[in-house]
Structures are given as structure tokens and as C-alpha cells.
Motif scaffolding. Structure first.
Motif, PDB file in Angstrom:
ATOM      1  N   ASP A 112     -10.998  -4.504  -8.960  1.00  0.00           N
ATOM      2  CA  ASP A 112      -9.636  -5.071  -8.934  1.00  0.00           C
ATOM      3  C   ASP A 112      -9.650  -3.221  -7.976  1.00  0.00           C
ATOM      4  O   ASP A 112      -9.170  -3.034  -9.220  1.00  0.00           O
ATOM      5  CB  ASP A 112      -9.543  -5.872  -9.042  1.00  0.00           C
ATOM      6  N   VAL A 113      -9.117  -3.026  -7.067  1.00  0.00           N
ATOM      7  CA  VAL A 113      -9.210  -1.841  -6.702  1.00  0.00           C
ATOM      8  C   VAL A 113      -8.472  -1.951  -5.803  1.00  0.00           C
ATOM      9  O   VAL A 113      -7.363  -2.283  -4.852  1.00  0.00           O
ATOM     10  CB  VAL A 113     -10.000  -1.036  -5.167  1.00  0.00           C
ATOM     11  N   THR A 114      -7.373  -0.567  -6.276  1.00  0.00           N
ATOM     12  CA  THR A 114      -5.520  -0.140  -5.053  1.00  0.00           C
ATOM     13  C   THR A 114      -5.804   0.679  -4.899  1.00  0.00           C
ATOM     14  O   THR A 114      -6.443   2.356  -6.164  1.00  0.00           O
ATOM     15  CB  THR A 114      -4.436  -0.416  -7.152  1.00  0.00           C
ATOM     16  N   LEU A 115      -5.619   1.213  -4.631  1.00  0.00           N
ATOM     17  CA  LEU A 115      -5.251   2.891  -3.468  1.00  0.00           C
ATOM     18  C   LEU A 115      -3.953   3.167  -2.913  1.00  0.00           C
ATOM     19  O   LEU A 115      -3.359   2.396  -2.089  1.00  0.00           O
ATOM     20  CB  LEU A 115      -6.492   2.627  -3.058  1.00  0.00           C
ATOM     21  N   VAL A 116      -3.718   3.978  -3.796  1.00  0.00           N
ATOM     22  CA  VAL A 116      -2.304   4.690  -3.195  1.00  0.00           C
ATOM     23  C   VAL A 116      -2.124   6.246  -2.284  1.00  0.00           C
ATOM     24  O   VAL A 116      -2.685   6.650  -3.154  1.00  0.00           O
ATOM     25  CB  VAL A 116      -1.274   4.854  -4.283  1.00  0.00           C
ATOM     26  N   GLU A 117      -1.787   5.572  -1.207  1.00  0.00           N
ATOM     27  CA  GLU A 117      -1.727   7.442  -0.322  1.00  0.00           C
ATOM     28  C   GLU A 117      -0.130   7.288   0.496  1.00  0.00           C
ATOM     29  O   GLU A 117      -0.236   6.034   0.982  1.00  0.00           O
ATOM     30  CB  GLU A 117      -2.782   6.799   0.664  1.00  0.00           C
ATOM     31  N   ALA A 118      -0.105   8.056   0.084  1.00  0.00           N
ATOM     32  CA  ALA A 118       1.207   8.883   0.425  1.00  0.00           C
ATOM     33  C   ALA A 118       2.113   8.073   2.782  1.00  0.00           C
ATOM     34  O   ALA A 118       2.491   7.932   3.279  1.00  0.00           O
ATOM     35  CB  ALA A 118       1.804   9.793  -0.013  1.00  0.00           C
ATOM     36  N   ASP A 119       0.471   9.209   2.593  1.00  0.00           N
ATOM     37  CA  ASP A 119       0.426   9.093   4.645  1.00  0.00           C
ATOM     38  C   ASP A 119      -0.147   8.602   5.234  1.00  0.00           C
ATOM     39  O   ASP A 119      -0.002   8.724   6.550  1.00  0.00           O
ATOM     40  CB  ASP A 119      -0.336  10.820   4.684  1.00  0.00           C
ATOM     41  N   GLY A 120      -1.387   7.681   4.998  1.00  0.00           N
ATOM     42  CA  GLY A 120      -1.967   6.369   4.918  1.00  0.00           C
ATOM     43  C   GLY A 120      -3.747   7.200   5.425  1.00  0.00           C
ATOM     44  O   GLY A 120      -3.519   8.325   4.491  1.00  0.00           O
ATOM     45  N   VAL A 131      -4.495  -1.353   0.141  1.00  0.00           N
ATOM     46  CA  VAL A 131      -3.666  -0.039  -0.125  1.00  0.00           C
ATOM     47  C   VAL A 131      -2.354  -0.012   0.245  1.00  0.00           C
ATOM     48  O   VAL A 131      -2.006  -1.239   0.617  1.00  0.00           O
ATOM     49  CB  VAL A 131      -4.185  -0.153   1.455  1.00  0.00           C
ATOM     50  N   VAL A 132      -1.626   0.363  -0.511  1.00  0.00           N
ATOM     51  CA  VAL A 132      -0.309   0.887  -0.682  1.00  0.00           C
ATOM     52  C   VAL A 132       0.297   2.065  -0.355  1.00  0.00           C
ATOM     53  O   VAL A 132      -0.486   3.070  -0.352  1.00  0.00           O
ATOM     54  CB  VAL A 132       0.166   0.747  -2.204  1.00  0.00           C
ATOM     55  N   ARG A 133       1.235   1.641   0.849  1.00  0.00           N
ATOM     56  CA  ARG A 133       1.918   2.790   1.621  1.00  0.00           C
ATOM     57  C   ARG A 133       3.131   3.435   0.193  1.00  0.00           C
ATOM     58  O   ARG A 133       3.855   2.739   0.697  1.00  0.00           O
ATOM     59  CB  ARG A 133       2.155   3.081   2.598  1.00  0.00           C
ATOM     60  N   GLN A 145      -1.541   3.138 -18.315  1.00  0.00           N
ATOM     61  CA  GLN A 145      -0.515   2.725 -17.135  1.00  0.00           C
ATOM     62  C   GLN A 145      -0.431   3.438 -15.479  1.00  0.00           C
ATOM     63  O   GLN A 145      -0.001   4.501 -16.048  1.00  0.00           O
ATOM     64  CB  GLN A 145       0.983   2.635 -17.707  1.00  0.00           C
ATOM     65  N   VAL A 146      -0.026   3.188 -14.750  1.00  0.00           N
ATOM     66  CA  VAL A 146      -0.096   3.692 -13.502  1.00  0.00           C
ATOM     67  C   VAL A 146       1.707   3.292 -12.840  1.00  0.00           C
ATOM     68  O   VAL A 146       1.592   1.764 -12.365  1.00  0.00           O
ATOM     69  CB  VAL A 146      -1.202   3.264 -12.406  1.00  0.00           C
ATOM     70  N   LEU A 147       2.426   4.328 -12.660  1.00  0.00           N
ATOM     71  CA  LEU A 147       3.428   3.814 -11.536  1.00  0.00           C
ATOM     72  C   LEU A 147       3.357   4.203 -10.267  1.00  0.00           C
ATOM     73  O   LEU A 147       3.463   5.129  -9.545  1.00  0.00           O
ATOM     74  CB  LEU A 147       5.186   4.225 -12.555  1.00  0.00           C
ATOM     75  N   ILE A 148       4.137   2.947  -9.885  1.00  0.00           N
ATOM     76  CA  ILE A 148       3.490   2.712  -8.179  1.00  0.00           C
ATOM     77  C   ILE A 148       4.865   2.615  -7.466  1.00  0.00           C
ATOM     78  O   ILE A 148       5.506   2.067  -7.808  1.00  0.00           O
ATOM     79  CB  ILE A 148       2.406   1.900  -7.563  1.00  0.00           C
ATOM     80  N   THR A 149       5.141   3.935  -6.494  1.00  0.00           N
ATOM     81  CA  THR A 149       6.367   3.155  -5.978  1.00  0.00           C
ATOM     82  C   THR A 149       6.205   3.380  -4.369  1.00  0.00           C
ATOM     83  O   THR A 149       5.118   4.241  -3.979  1.00  0.00           O
ATOM     84  CB  THR A 149       6.894   4.415  -6.212  1.00  0.00           C
ATOM     85  N   ALA A 172       9.766   0.156  -7.363  1.00  0.00           N
ATOM     86  CA  ALA A 172       8.193   0.585  -8.173  1.00  0.00           C
ATOM     87  C   ALA A 172       8.304  -0.602  -9.217  1.00  0.00           C
ATOM     88  O   ALA A 172       8.788  -1.385  -9.829  1.00  0.00           O
ATOM     89  CB  ALA A 172       8.780   2.268  -8.814  1.00  0.00           C
ATOM     90  N   TYR A 173       6.957  -0.274  -9.263  1.00  0.00           N
ATOM     91  CA  TYR A 173       6.044  -1.504 -10.503  1.00  0.00           C
ATOM     92  C   TYR A 173       4.936  -0.831 -10.967  1.00  0.00           C
ATOM     93  O   TYR A 173       5.178   0.476 -10.863  1.00  0.00           O
ATOM     94  CB  TYR A 173       5.429  -2.535  -9.120  1.00  0.00           C
ATOM     95  N   ALA A 174       4.649  -0.780 -12.306  1.00  0.00           N
ATOM     96  CA  ALA A 174       3.642  -0.672 -13.037  1.00  0.00           C
ATOM     97  C   ALA A 174       2.030  -1.566 -12.833  1.00  0.00           C
ATOM     98  O   ALA A 174       2.177  -2.853 -13.004  1.00  0.00           O
ATOM     99  CB  ALA A 174       4.320  -0.247 -14.356  1.00  0.00           C
ATOM    100  N   LEU A 175       0.679  -0.557 -13.073  1.00  0.00           N
ATOM    101  CA  LEU A 175      -0.533  -1.919 -13.126  1.00  0.00           C
ATOM    102  C   LEU A 175      -0.970  -0.862 -14.106  1.00  0.00           C
ATOM    103  O   LEU A 175      -1.107   0.453 -14.326  1.00  0.00           O
ATOM    104  CB  LEU A 175      -1.187  -0.998 -11.986  1.00  0.00           C
ATOM    105  N   ASP A 176      -1.045  -2.044 -15.242  1.00  0.00           N
ATOM    106  CA  ASP A 176      -2.408  -1.101 -16.064  1.00  0.00           C
ATOM    107  C   ASP A 176      -4.089  -1.617 -15.432  1.00  0.00           C
ATOM    108  O   ASP A 176      -4.611  -2.388 -15.072  1.00  0.00           O
ATOM    109  CB  ASP A 176      -2.312  -1.768 -17.376  1.00  0.00           C
TER     110      ASP A 176
END
Length: 465
Positions: free
Chosen positions: A26-34, A108-110, A125-129, A135-139
Motif C-alpha cells: 500500500d504505497v503513498t507518495l508525497v511530493e510538493a512540486d509534482g 500520489v499526494v501533492r 507515524q508520518v504527518l502529511i500536509t 494535515a493528517y497522519a499515516l502509520d
């Protein structure tokens, strides 16, 4: 299903995400620019696209020697059109990466992310904004940090996007500089200096060392510096810039010895710093070395189990290819797959100047310092038939092998498209081939790659003397 959170969507991040999805994580990728990150959107892909335009100009300017006349019409560069193409291709590449990630099920989360509160157990724990959201948290069982690096800024020469530029701002210019002063003669500085010179811009390159690209093979760097000078570039060796000032209609560069240089624009190419300051690493207990680089081992592990890092933020080797492999290795290791540790000895690198400079394996410095005993041969391209047909007057192939066995351990190529020509040497090193085996390989005639086999034959002959 194992959850993996990846912070950063450059090569280290998105390649890891593709591997993780392939392994049913289960993959979540967080990237600010794209998707693609800075590498695709502002750094590697744009710079090489820009260089491609400069190569067209190089070919146009030297057509006469092939018997082709331009009728006295001089080619001009439309800076806006060049930069629009650069940005368009970068966005297209980012879009392709986005489609690949979505197709395999990556979320994919911008936005931005950081490590959260340390907790007991086997999750992090990862805090994602997300951009524009709360913002929310993922374990996650595994966290991969692949946040890259950003251009280093000198307090006395801060880029303003108008006259003083970093390499991410040059694509916003509406016309070419009349006189570009490049501060820094490493890979980035040399590449942009070469490209702008080919486009007809007056270029002054400020180098703090005795020669350009001081960390590259000395023979190769000097060959390229000779080409730069012959084509009209001014190179200020052993010169360090103390300050750069926007004078309104140009720039004033003051050197450490008091000399000054004026030009229309200045390009700052003085290295990069890792993007690690706002990730909560130290608070979480992750080892961060001086300079902000994340400490990792050869399978991309940090000192905290389950936390991995890849790419320029680790300071291992600032190449997109290495970042991608670090990311893949991290995921394979985290998912319990068989994995070979990162081997830098088989990593090839290229400098996209004109001509290009490609290297792999053992370096001349290694041999000269006695760290690796080796025999070597350097074969100029001037004797190569294909090089003569293309009027290539600069460049060479250099090959290193072990003295006793003839096993190939390193190579250097200076030539157009050296990035392609280095592959057979890289494959030889990867597969422990000897100069005898390479020498017996039939190459196309005429071809530049024929010089690689010829270099092997010369080493084979030396072996029998």
C-alpha cells in the motif's frame, strides 16, 4: 498489506513507489512540486533539454567544413521558444510519471510530509500536509525519504531571478544573456557554460580551482577546457567570487583578490544542499551528518529500523540513476526481497558538455594514488575513421585493466554522445570481462565504439610484451 510512505517524488521516490506497488504494498507518495520532483521539473530533464537546443546550434555553425553553405544567413536563438520547449517537455515527463504511478495504484499526494511522534511498535507515524487541505497522519511499516537537494545560496550572491540566477531560474529569461558569468566550474557550471557558449552567448567561467571540473578525470577535463577556450570562453582559474551584485542593467562580480568582472547576468552553480531540515529527522533519532545529509548504508537503511533514504539527500552520489537504484534497493530490502547492495564501482556518470565526458569504475586518481594497480591506454579519436568523417578533433577513449588478469576496471570517454559510448565499458566492468574478451568483440566499421575495442587490443598487446 504492508504500507510504505515515500516522502519525495524524484527518481529515488517514484522508482521506489513503482517497485513497491509491484510487490503489492500500500504505497503513498508525497511530493510538493509534482511527480518526478526537481529532477524532472527543474533540474536534470530541463537542463538536458536546453543543452539539446545548444547542440543544434553547434551543428549549424560548423556546416561549412562539410561543404554545406547556409547562404550567409546566420541562425538565431529564440530564448522564449527554447525555454517553452524545456518547460513543456518537463511537464510532459512529469505527467507520464504520474500516469505510471496512478496506473499501478500508488496514492500520489501533492503536498509535504515529515516524521511524526515516535511510538512503540513496528510502525512509523508520518504527518502529511496536502496542498490546500488539512494535515493528517499515516502509520507506515516503512518510510523512504527521497527529498533531494536544492541549489546552494551564498549570502553575498543571492539569486533574484532577474540578473543573478540559479540553474532553476534560467528558463524564465525572455532573451539570452549578452554576457553570462558562470560562478562555479563543477559539472552544472560547465554544462551551462558550454550550452550558452554554443548559443552564441559571451561566457566567462569563474573557477576556484586550477582547472574546470576538478573532480573529473584530469585528461578529460583539460580536453574540454581546451575546447572551451578555443571556442572563445573566458576561464578565470584559481578565482573565487566574493560577491555578485545586480547593478540594474547587469551584474558586478567581485573576486577574492579584488578584481571585478561585469556582465549582463550571473549564473550561480556553487553546489546544492539536501532538503532535510524540515523532516523531523533529528527529533525522531535519524542520524544526519554534517551538511544535512542522511546517513545510509549500502541498502539505503538509516540507523532507525524501517526508515530508509535515497537520492541527493543522502550525499552518496548525486546522480538520478543512483537515486533510482537506492530507492529500489530500499523497497526490495524492506519487503524481504533478495537484494544486492549498491555498487558504486559500476556506476557510470556523464557530463553533458560539448564534447561530453563519461566515466565509470576506477579513476585516474585511484591509479595515480596507488589505491588500484592498473594498466591503461588512452586512444585519441583523431585516428578513428568515423570521427574523421564527422570532423571530430577532440576526444579520446581511456581504458583501465588489472595488471595480471586484464580484467577491465574503469574507463573514460570524451566524445559527442559519450553517455551512450560508455555503456560497453560499464557492461564489461559489471560482468568482469577482460581486455582480451573485449578485443575479440567485432565492432561496426566505421564507428566511434570501434575505438573502445581498439583500446582493449592495445592493452592486450601490452600484456604480451
Amino acid at each position: 498489506m504492508s504500507r510504505i510512505v515515500i516522502i519525495g517524488g524524484g527518481p529515488g521516490g517514484y522508482e521506489a513507489a513503482l517497485v513497491a506497488a509491484q510487490l503489492d504494498a500500500d504505497v503513498t507518495l508525497v511530493e510538493a512540486d509534482g511527480p518526478g520532483g526537481a529532477c524532472v521539473l527543474t533540474d536534470c530533464v530541463p537542463s538536458k533539454t536546453f543543452i539539446a537546443s545548444s547542440e543544434v546550434m553547434t551543428g549549424y555553425r560548423h556546416n561549412d567544413r562539410f561543404g554545406i553553405r547556409s547562404g550567409g544567413v546566420e541562425a538565431t536563438v529564440d530564448a522564449v521558444a527554447v525555454n517553452q520547449r524545456v518547460k513543456k517537455l518537463a511537464l510532459a515527463q512529469s505527467g507520464d510519471i504520474q500516469d505510471k504511478l496512478v496506473k499501478v495504484g500508488v496514492d500520489v499526494v501533492r503536498g509535504r510530509a515529515r516524521l511524526g511522534e515516535d511510538s512503540l511498535g513496528h510502525t512509523h507515524q508520518v504527518l502529511i500536509t496536502p496542498e490546500g487541505s488539512d494535515a493528517y497522519a499515516l502509520d507506515a511499516a516503512t518510510v523512504l525519504i527521497a527529498t533531494g537537494a536544492t541549489p546552494r545560496v551564498l549570502a553575498s550572491a543571492k539569486p533574484d531571478g532577474e540578473r543573478i540566477l540559479d540553474w532553476r531560474q534560467v528558463y524564465d529569461l525572455t532573451e539570452l544573456p549578452s554576457h553570462l558569468i558562470v560562478i562555479g566550474s563543477g559539472v552544472t557550471g560547465a554544462e551551462f557554460a558550454s550550452a550558452y557558449l554554443a548559443m552564441g552567448v559571451k561566457v566567462t567561467l569563474v573557477s576556484s580551482r586550477e582547472r574546470v571540473m576538478p573532480h573529473e578525470d584530469a585528461d578529460a577535463a583539460m580536453a574540454i577546457e581546451r575546447v572551451f577556450r578555443e571556442r572563445g570562453m573566458t576561464i578565470l582559474s584559481k578565482s573565487r567570487a566574493d560577491s555578485v551584485v545586480n547593478t540594474g542593467d547587469g551584474v558586478l562580480v567581485t573576486l577574492a583578490d579584488g578584481r571585478t568582472v561585469t556582465g549582463s547576468h550571473a549564473l550561480m552553480a556553487v553546489g546544492a544542499v539536501p532538503n532535510t531540515a524540515s523532516l523531523g529527522l533529528r527529533e525522531y533519532g535519524v542520524d544526519v551528518a554534517d551538511g544535512g545529509y542522511i546517513t545510509v548504508d549500502r541498502v539505503s537503511r538509516t540507523n532507525v529500523p524501517g526508515i530508509y533514504a535515497a537520492g541527493d539527500c543522502t550525499g552518496v552520489l548525486p546522480l538520478a540513476s543512483v537515486a533510482a537504484m537506492q530507492g529500489r534497493i530500499a523497497v526490495w530490502h524492506a519487503m524481504g526481497e533478495a537484494v544486492a547492495p549498491l555498487r558504486l564501482r559500476t556506476v557510470s556518470a556523464n557530463v553533458f558538455t560539448d564534447p561530453e565526458l563519461a566515466t565509470v569504475g576506477v579513476s585516474q586518481n585511484d591509479v595515480d594514488a596507488g589505491r588500484m594497480p592498473a594498466r591503461q591506454v588512452m586512444l585519441p579519436l583523431t585516428g578513428n575513421a568515423r570521427a574523421k568523417m564527422s570532423d571530430l578533433r577532440d576526444g579520446f577513449v581511456k581504458l583501465f585493466c588489472r595488471p595480471a588478469t586484464g580484467q577491465i576496471v574503469g574507463g573514460v570517454v570524451v566524445a559527442p554522445k559519450a553517455s551512450e559510448l560508455i555503456l560497453p565499458i560499464t557492461m564489461a566492468i559489471e560482468n568482469n570481462l577482460t581486455v582480451d574478451q573485449l578485443a575479440h568483440t567485432i565492432t561496426i566499421y566505421p564507428s566511434l565504439s570501434g575505438s573502445i575495442a581498439e583500446a582493449a587490443r592495445q592493452l592486450m598487446q601490452h600484456e604480451r610484451q
